[in-house]
Design a protein around this motif. Structure first.
Motif, short mmCIF file in Angstrom:
data_model
loop_
_atom_site.label_atom_id
_atom_site.label_comp_id
_atom_site.label_asym_id
_atom_site.label_seq_id
_atom_site.Cartn_x
_atom_site.Cartn_y
_atom_site.Cartn_z
N MET A 1 0.84 -1.20 0.00
CA MET A 1 0.00 0.00 0.00
C MET A 1 0.88 1.26 0.00
O MET A 1 1.93 1.27 0.63
N LYS A 2 0.42 2.26 -0.74
CA LYS A 2 1.17 3.52 -0.76
C LYS A 2 0.34 4.63 -0.10
O LYS A 2 -0.86 4.71 -0.34
N VAL A 3 0.98 5.43 0.69
CA VAL A 3 0.31 6.61 1.25
C VAL A 3 0.85 7.81 0.49
O VAL A 3 2.07 7.98 0.37
N CYS A 4 -0.05 8.62 -0.08
CA CYS A 4 0.41 9.80 -0.84
C CYS A 4 -0.06 11.05 -0.15
O CYS A 4 -1.22 11.15 0.23
N LYS A 5 0.80 12.01 -0.06
CA LYS A 5 0.40 13.30 0.51
C LYS A 5 0.54 14.38 -0.56
O LYS A 5 1.55 14.44 -1.26
N PHE A 6 -0.49 15.17 -0.71
CA PHE A 6 -0.46 16.26 -1.68
C PHE A 6 -0.49 17.59 -0.94
O PHE A 6 -1.42 17.86 -0.17
N GLY A 7 0.52 18.39 -1.18
CA GLY A 7 0.64 19.68 -0.49
C GLY A 7 -0.32 20.72 -1.04
O GLY A 7 -1.05 20.47 -2.01
N GLY A 8 -0.27 21.89 -0.44
CA GLY A 8 -1.22 22.96 -0.77
C GLY A 8 -1.26 23.34 -2.24
O GLY A 8 -2.32 23.57 -2.82
N SER A 9 -0.09 23.39 -2.90
CA SER A 9 -0.10 23.80 -4.31
C SER A 9 -0.73 22.71 -5.17
O SER A 9 -1.25 22.99 -6.25
N SER A 10 -0.71 21.45 -4.71
CA SER A 10 -1.29 20.34 -5.48
C SER A 10 -2.82 20.30 -5.42
O SER A 10 -3.44 19.59 -6.20
N VAL A 11 -3.39 21.03 -4.45
CA VAL A 11 -4.86 21.04 -4.35
C VAL A 11 -5.37 22.49 -4.38
O VAL A 11 -6.45 22.79 -3.89
N ALA A 12 -4.55 23.37 -4.98
CA ALA A 12 -4.88 24.80 -4.94
C ALA A 12 -6.04 25.16 -5.86
O ALA A 12 -6.69 26.19 -5.67
N SER A 13 -6.30 24.34 -6.87
CA SER A 13 -7.37 24.67 -7.83
C SER A 13 -7.96 23.38 -8.37
O SER A 13 -7.40 22.30 -8.16
N ASN A 218 5.40 11.87 -1.21
CA ASN A 218 5.14 13.23 -0.80
C ASN A 218 5.15 14.10 -2.06
O ASN A 218 6.21 14.44 -2.58
N PHE A 219 3.94 14.41 -2.56
CA PHE A 219 3.84 15.17 -3.81
C PHE A 219 3.86 16.67 -3.54
O PHE A 219 3.10 17.18 -2.71
N THR A 220 4.74 17.34 -4.29
CA THR A 220 4.85 18.77 -4.09
C THR A 220 4.99 19.43 -5.46
O THR A 220 4.45 18.91 -6.43
N ASP A 221 5.70 20.55 -5.55
CA ASP A 221 5.77 21.20 -6.86
C ASP A 221 7.18 21.29 -7.41
O ASP A 221 7.47 22.14 -8.24
N VAL A 222 8.06 20.42 -6.94
CA VAL A 222 9.39 20.35 -7.56
C VAL A 222 9.64 18.90 -7.99
O VAL A 222 9.09 17.96 -7.42
N ASP A 223 10.49 18.73 -9.01
CA ASP A 223 10.75 17.39 -9.53
C ASP A 223 11.50 16.52 -8.54
O ASP A 223 11.29 15.33 -8.45
N SER A 224 12.42 17.12 -7.85
CA SER A 224 13.21 16.36 -6.88
C SER A 224 14.00 17.35 -6.04
O SER A 224 13.88 18.55 -6.20
#
Ligand code: ASP
Length: 463
Positions: A1-13, A218-224
């Motif tokens: 199982m994978k747990v994914c977290k999406f930060g504020g910019s990923s759910v901004a719109s 941990n999904f954010t807005d940079v590639d790495s």
């Protein structure tokens, strides 16, 4: 199982939330989705959490919060409309806000937590509804029902020991996608309480540990994560493909890194691999943070750097013979509430490297006078304007010559090294230079260590 977290910019719109849905449903192992409150859509935009904090502050000050409340409502309403979600979701937003704003103000901190947690609550409810509308079974996880039990430290809550088992039971009993709001939980008495700012990372790490996830994404807005700060070296292309927890700690030391290293502690304790990825470029593999990895001898993984340090220099003839000298010195600093970064020492002298903002003029003179008097020193001086560069890499351990390469590159660039300190783990080396040399130094080190690195961007662990 994978747990994914999406930060504020990923759910901004709505457009961002659609990307989240595509990412999650493209892999059936992605079963637990943690979301932040909507963040900034563009530079200068306002985060929903900040709007909520201002609603709470205005209300506590007895001021009119109508306008702040409307900003929150309209932000969620525009997301709802663009996602084509039913209007009745807004009823929940309006009544939720009204109820929390009318709740007890006896403890301002508790009141504020109740209000600011709503950003994540609405965000998760909207995302769950968006998954369902797109034809994917998903539920909103109520942190109270799920067992996210936290201490009563408002704005800085800690996980309670009974929580992981409850969370694990809850999460493993769900079918379909579970959308979990980040950032907040409940006290044993049933009050909403939040982590520190940026705390959705903590929620994700707690859940990943609770279900022993294969990976915490941990999904954010940079590639790495990059080996050097791209603002200083814009031509850096290859990100760091993998690093160990220890390397991450050392690199984040000087303000480097995508997330707050403290936030992912629960995942680290449980040895869950962490994958930092970009919501906007989901095909990029991102950076893996692992308990262990294969290394190449002599390879430096990354450089962290920061300005804003200073050196407190203390000397006393025969200092090395005086039992407890350094301990007394550090005792005085501790007494004055000053933490330090590093203490390189010589035979008759010791330097204490600290953040300049902690050693403010005014306070500084008094402390130095105290040190001189209580320790009977020959000299006490302080120099501000120090920048610190940390070279980090597991491959630096037991290797000859890395220091020489770094040293050589800095001297060819005409950078004077004022201090050098190797951590006892041998996976990092710290250099102190003048702040005005920082850019020149980092560029020179990039050319020496990374510009022609044959292993850049390669994963070695699975070889
Ligand atoms: N929304 C919260 C904040 O802005 C928590 C988070 O995004 O992680 O701090």
């Amino acid at each position: 199982m994978k747990v994914c977290k999406f930060g504020g910019s990923s759910v901004a719109s709505a457009a961002q939330i659609k990307k989240v849905i595509d990412i999650v449903v493209s892999d059936p192992d992605r079963r637990v989705v943690v979301v932040s409150a909507p963040g900034k859509r563009f530079a200068g935009d306002e985060k929903v959490t900040d709007m909520l904090i201002s609603c709470a502050a205005r209300t506590l000050a007895g001021e009119d919060a109508v306008e702040s409340v409307e900003r929150v409502v309209s932000r969620f309403d525009s997301i709802r409309r663009e996602l084509g979600l039913p209007e009745d979701l807004m009823e929940n937003v309006r009544s939720g806000l009204a109820k929390r704003l009318a709740s007890s103000k006896r403890s301002p901190a508790a009141f504020t937590d109740g209000v600011k947690a709503l950003g994540e609550e609405f965000s998760a409810r909207f995302c769950a509804a968006a998954f369902c509308a797109a034809g994917h079974a998903a539920v909103y996880a109520d942190p109270r029902e799920a067992g996210m039990l936290l201490s009563e430290e408002f704005g800085n809550a800690q996980l309670l020991p009974e929580s992981p088992e409850l969370l694990s039971k809850y999460l493993l009993s769900q079918s379909g996608i579970v959308v979990f709001p980040g950032f907040f939980g409940y006290t044993r008495a049933g009050q909403v309480v939040t982590f520190s700012r940026g705390g959705s990372d903590i929620t994700g790490a707690i859940l990943a540990a609770a279900v022993s996830a294969d990976v915490y994404e941990n999904f954010t807005d940079v590639d790495s994560v990059y080996p050097v700060d791209p603002r200083i070296v814009p031509e850096v292309k290859e990100g760091i493909s993998e690093m160990t927890y220890r390397e991450m700690r050392e690199l984040s030391y000087a303000g480097f890194g995508v997330f707050h290293d403290e936030a992912v502690m629960p995942a680290i304790r449980a040895e869950i691999p962490i994958n930092i990825r970009n919501t906007n470029r989901p095909d990029e593999p991102g950076t893996m943070v692992l308990p262990r990895r294969r290394t190449i001898q002599g390879r430096v993984l990354g450089l962290a750097c920061a300005a804003g340090f200073g050196t407190l220099y203390v000397s006393k003839y025969m200092m090395n013979r005086e039992v407890g000298f350094v301990s007394k010195l550090l005792g005085i600093l501790a007494d004055e509430g000053i933490s330090f970064e590093s203490i390189p020492a010589g035979v008759d002298n010791v330097s204490v490297i600290m953040r300049d903002e902690l050693f403010r003029p005014g306070v500084r003179e008094r402390i130095m006078e105290r040190i001189g008097r209580e320790l009977q020193t020959d000299e006490v001086s302080y120099e501000a304007g120090l920048a610190v560069i940390m070279a980090v890499g597991e491959g630096m351990r037991c290797t000859v010559g890395v220091g020489e390469r770094i040293w050589g590159a800095l001297s060819r660039a005409g950078v004077n090294v004022q201090m050098i300190n190797q951590g006892s783990s041998e996976i990092s080396m710290m250099f102190g230079i003048r702040e005005e040399d920082l850019v020149k130094a980092v560029r020179a080190l990039y050319d020496e260590l990374f510009a022609n690195d044959p292993y850049a961007g390669k994963r070695l662990t699975n070889v």
